[in-house]
Design an enzyme around this catalytic site. Structure first.
Site, PDB file in Angstrom:
ATOM      1  N   ASP A 126      -2.396   9.733   1.726  1.00 61.62           N
ATOM      2  CA  ASP A 126      -3.296   8.824   2.250  1.00 61.62           C
ATOM      3  C   ASP A 126      -3.876   9.547   3.407  1.00 61.62           C
ATOM      4  O   ASP A 126      -4.317  10.750   3.017  1.00 61.62           O
ATOM      5  CB  ASP A 126      -2.210   8.182   2.543  1.00 61.62           C
ATOM      6  CG  ASP A 126      -2.197   6.349   2.742  1.00 61.62           C
ATOM      7  OD1 ASP A 126      -3.672   6.155   3.171  1.00 61.62           O
ATOM      8  OD2 ASP A 126      -1.806   5.157   2.631  1.00 61.62           O
ATOM      9  N   ASP A 184       0.339  -1.550   0.113  1.00 61.69           N
ATOM     10  CA  ASP A 184      -0.157  -0.201   0.180  1.00 61.69           C
ATOM     11  C   ASP A 184       1.021   1.038  -0.244  1.00 61.69           C
ATOM     12  O   ASP A 184       1.501   1.752   0.988  1.00 61.69           O
ATOM     13  CB  ASP A 184      -1.184   0.141   0.830  1.00 61.69           C
ATOM     14  CG  ASP A 184      -1.667   1.028   1.015  1.00 61.69           C
ATOM     15  OD1 ASP A 184      -2.490   1.561   0.612  1.00 61.69           O
ATOM     16  OD2 ASP A 184      -3.123   1.435   2.075  1.00 61.69           O
ATOM     17  N   ALA A 185       1.514   2.168  -1.332  1.00 60.75           N
ATOM     18  CA  ALA A 185       1.629   2.868  -1.508  1.00 60.75           C
ATOM     19  C   ALA A 185       1.336   4.155  -1.802  1.00 60.75           C
ATOM     20  O   ALA A 185       1.630   5.233  -1.926  1.00 60.75           O
ATOM     21  CB  ALA A 185       3.580   2.581  -1.904  1.00 60.75           C
ATOM     22  N   LYS A 186       0.011   3.903  -3.051  1.00 63.15           N
ATOM     23  CA  LYS A 186      -0.217   4.884  -3.389  1.00 63.15           C
ATOM     24  C   LYS A 186       0.299   5.997  -4.181  1.00 63.15           C
ATOM     25  O   LYS A 186       0.167   7.741  -4.012  1.00 63.15           O
ATOM     26  CB  LYS A 186      -1.188   5.813  -2.659  1.00 63.15           C
ATOM     27  CG  LYS A 186      -1.783   4.985  -1.559  1.00 63.15           C
ATOM     28  CD  LYS A 186      -3.379   6.010  -1.154  1.00 63.15           C
ATOM     29  CE  LYS A 186      -4.525   4.795  -0.139  1.00 63.15           C
ATOM     30  NZ  LYS A 186      -3.977   3.431   0.891  1.00 63.15           N
ATOM     31  N   ARG A 187       1.476   5.497  -4.791  1.00 69.77           N
ATOM     32  CA  ARG A 187       2.177   5.993  -6.154  1.00 69.77           C
ATOM     33  C   ARG A 187       1.743   7.320  -7.175  1.00 69.77           C
ATOM     34  O   ARG A 187       0.254   6.390  -7.213  1.00 69.77           O
ATOM     35  CB  ARG A 187       3.663   4.906  -6.139  1.00 69.77           C
ATOM     36  CG  ARG A 187       4.408   4.726  -4.668  1.00 69.77           C
ATOM     37  CD  ARG A 187       4.798   5.826  -4.364  1.00 69.77           C
ATOM     38  NE  ARG A 187       5.756   4.927  -2.889  1.00 69.77           N
ATOM     39  CZ  ARG A 187       6.067   5.490  -2.116  1.00 69.77           C
ATOM     40  NH1 ARG A 187       5.210   5.974  -1.571  1.00 69.77           N
ATOM     41  NH2 ARG A 187       6.823   4.557  -0.940  1.00 69.77           N
TER      42      ARG A 187
END
Lengths: 271, 271
Positions: free
Chosen positions: B98, A93-96
């Site tokens: 996030d 889970d990095a949401k790059r």
């Protein structure tokens, strides 16, 4: 193994739509781990060893490692997962989200360095910011669509024409255009069951990663009813804090197992 | 020192709107650095020492460090910058985004671990995904608005009502609502001068980080004309590859200095 194949196998084998989110917070660790230099790794190993037969995937949140200079512990944790629990996919889970050349570096980070099976990515910068991840044909790419936090509505709920909201456009773009290789999924928060149902309607069988049950207050029955695919799978329902910190003592892993078992079974009751 | 104060001082002191982007790619390093274990740090130190009096800020791109397990070199580079070139602000290009609890961890990573003066952040998850960064009152928070890549149009150009496009809504939200503490900026790509002008119109004196000149092909005259604020500043115009790899030999830092000087002066011609 292809992420989607591994995910489908784990759904069946463990009879589970539960994803355990690994957001390790040293301030909440049991006392016996507190002063170990590898506390984050040891804490997470305890959790994953106690729950690997109850989940469809694990989801380590990279910020919780990076804030503590614990990238080496994240590497070791994922290596441990692949070795001890093969076949349980790991979603980083990095949401790059960045231009193509930089996204290529993030893909190296996620897939070559950490050996994750899938990564979460932001759609804000559009198609060419996502394509570098597709060059890894076995890996999953899970795009933010309708997030579980209150501010999610600031942009995602905007009407982008004809009553279509931004998150619906993202769902449609991903399902109809970006998913040519069959490795995309979407993030849709459990706090918004109506939107989960709408996304499911738009994207067919695409897997949905659903954070927001447990600490964030999402409703399990509504989430499963709204989000399951035709065969009763299609979901990775993520719980982090409610499982990781179910117990606060030396038996925290047993407490986590009981919480995970209970969550898995509650989810299954509504499939 | 507050990021905005430092940025304004650097604009004046160095008579420069140039931001040098630090995207170190070991495959393009000069041969004499190639096999050093600290090649990334040494390469970047060469660049920053040769250009610190010519820039308004430096912008290390974290993916280029993370892909090479070089977080320690990024820490050392920023420490070197603060020690040897105090007053030149460091923008960590990370494009994080996030939920609040996780954003808090990313803020620790950027501001406490790396000691960056500002960070780039994605707006897709809305206000509460940005607020944790505001808890560091001296730090800058630079939100993606209109990015320089072709796919930027996929979402950012959507009409969100009354002819307003998504990037304009982001600009307005940031300038009118999220910037209460005066520490926000916006990312607007040099490849779209009309949109730079539109954003400038919407946000008053807010600083704009403008990538996309150099390797990405953006036009300097158009960028400066469209984006400068009333006093001829207001911009961090970022160039990375065209400066980092201006020379390929042992004198790469001299070549980078000449390229930076030339870019700064070209920019100044249109202020």
């Amino acid at each position: 193994m292809h992420f989607m194949t591994a995910l489908r196998a784990a759904w069946q084998r463990n009879d589970s739509l539960l994803c355990v989110g690994l957001d390790p917070d040293p301030a909440r660790f049991p006392a016996h781990l507190a002063h170990r230099p590898d506390a984050i790794l040891e804490f997470c190993k305890g959790i994953v060893d106690a729950t690997a037969d109850l989940v469809c995937c694990f989801k380590p949140q990279i910020a919780y490692f990076a804030a503590h200079r614990a990238e080496d512990q994240l590497e070791a944790l994922i290596a441990h997962l692949h070795e001890r629990h093969p076949g349980v996919p790991v979603v980083l889970d990095a949401k790059r989200g960045d231009i193509g050349s930089t996204a290529g570096q993030y893909a190296v980070e996620a897939f070559e360095r950490y050996r994750a099976d899938a990564i979460t990515v932001s759609p804000y910068m559009g198609r060419d910011s996502v394509e570098p991840y597709f060059e890894y044909p076995d890996k999953g790419v899970i795009l933010l669509c309708r997030t579980s936090n209150p501010g999610g509505s600031d942009l995602q709920f905007l009407d982008v024409g004809g009553g279509e909201r931004l998150f619906e456009r993202v769902a449609r773009l991903v399902a109809d255009e970006w998913n040519a290789s069959g490795n995309c999924g979407l993030v849709v928060g459990a706090t918004f069951p109506n939107e989960i149902a709408r996304v499911r309607e738009l994207v067919g069988e695409l897997p949905l990663l659903v954070p927001g049950i447990g600490a964030q207050g999402g409703d399990v029955a509504a989430t499963v009813g709204a989000g399951r695919s035709a065969d009763g799978t299609g979901l990775m329902i993520s719980s982090s804090r409610a499982i990781l910190y179910a117990g606060g003592g030396e038996d925290y892993a047993d407490a986590a197992r009981r919480a995970a078992l209970d969550t898995r079974d509650t989810i299954n009751r509504y499939r």
